[in-house]
Design an enzyme around this catalytic site. Structure first.
Site, short mmCIF file in Angstrom:
data_model
loop_
_atom_site.label_atom_id
_atom_site.label_comp_id
_atom_site.label_asym_id
_atom_site.label_seq_id
_atom_site.Cartn_x
_atom_site.Cartn_y
_atom_site.Cartn_z
N GLY A 94 0.79 -1.22 0.00
CA GLY A 94 0.00 0.00 0.00
C GLY A 94 0.82 1.27 0.00
O GLY A 94 0.42 2.28 -0.56
N ASP A 95 1.99 1.23 0.62
CA ASP A 95 2.89 2.38 0.61
C ASP A 95 3.24 2.76 -0.82
O ASP A 95 3.17 3.93 -1.20
CB ASP A 95 4.14 2.04 1.41
CG ASP A 95 5.17 3.16 1.41
OD1 ASP A 95 4.81 4.31 1.74
OD2 ASP A 95 6.34 2.88 1.09
N ALA A 96 3.58 1.77 -1.61
CA ALA A 96 3.94 2.03 -3.02
C ALA A 96 2.73 2.47 -3.83
O ALA A 96 2.82 3.40 -4.65
CB ALA A 96 4.55 0.77 -3.64
#
Length: 134
Positions: free
Chosen positions: A23-25
């Protein structure tokens, strides 16, 4: 974005930190795409500064509060958001507030879950609602 990526059968069974890793990416990619769409071509350092404002811990923590209070999430999405926030193995960077960092991890877990589930339209919807609240 997800046309080339095969969705997982049950991404909700992955660990919250695995979901947050993805999710960070995904969140950063959405932010970068939005900045280019809104601003067009501009110096990379300016784009970077604008992106940092939107992806920093405090901005994602604000997104967490919005999502958790808005009633927009279904039961599974809300559970993923909470699991990401509640993960006790989250190690907070020394320059961040622990609660903000945990909330940001919850948002990243949700975005990772939706991406791995192949729910592109839902990602778009939630991301644009978050931007409207910013």
């Amino acid at each position: 974005m997800t046309d080339e990526i095969q969705s997982l059968q049950r991404p909700e069974i992955l660990s919250p930190l695995t979901l947050a890793f993805m999710g960070d990416a995904v969140y950063e990619l959405f932010v970068r795409r939005e900045l280019i769409c809104q601003n067009g071509s501009m110096p990379a350092h300016v784009l970077h500064e604008k992106a940092v404002e939107l992806v920093r811990c405090s901005a994602q923590a604000k997104a967490y509060c919005f999502l958790s209070d808005s009633g927009l999430l279904d039961e599974t999405e809300a559970a993923v958001l909470r699991r990401g926030r509640n993960n006790s193995s989250v190690k907070c960077p020394k320059n961040a507030d622990l609660m903000e960092y945990r909330r940001a991890t919850g948002v990243e877990a949700l975005f990772g879950y939706l991406f791995l589930a192949g729910r592109q339209e839902r990602l778009e919807e939630l991301f644009h609602r978050i931007l409207q609240e910013a």
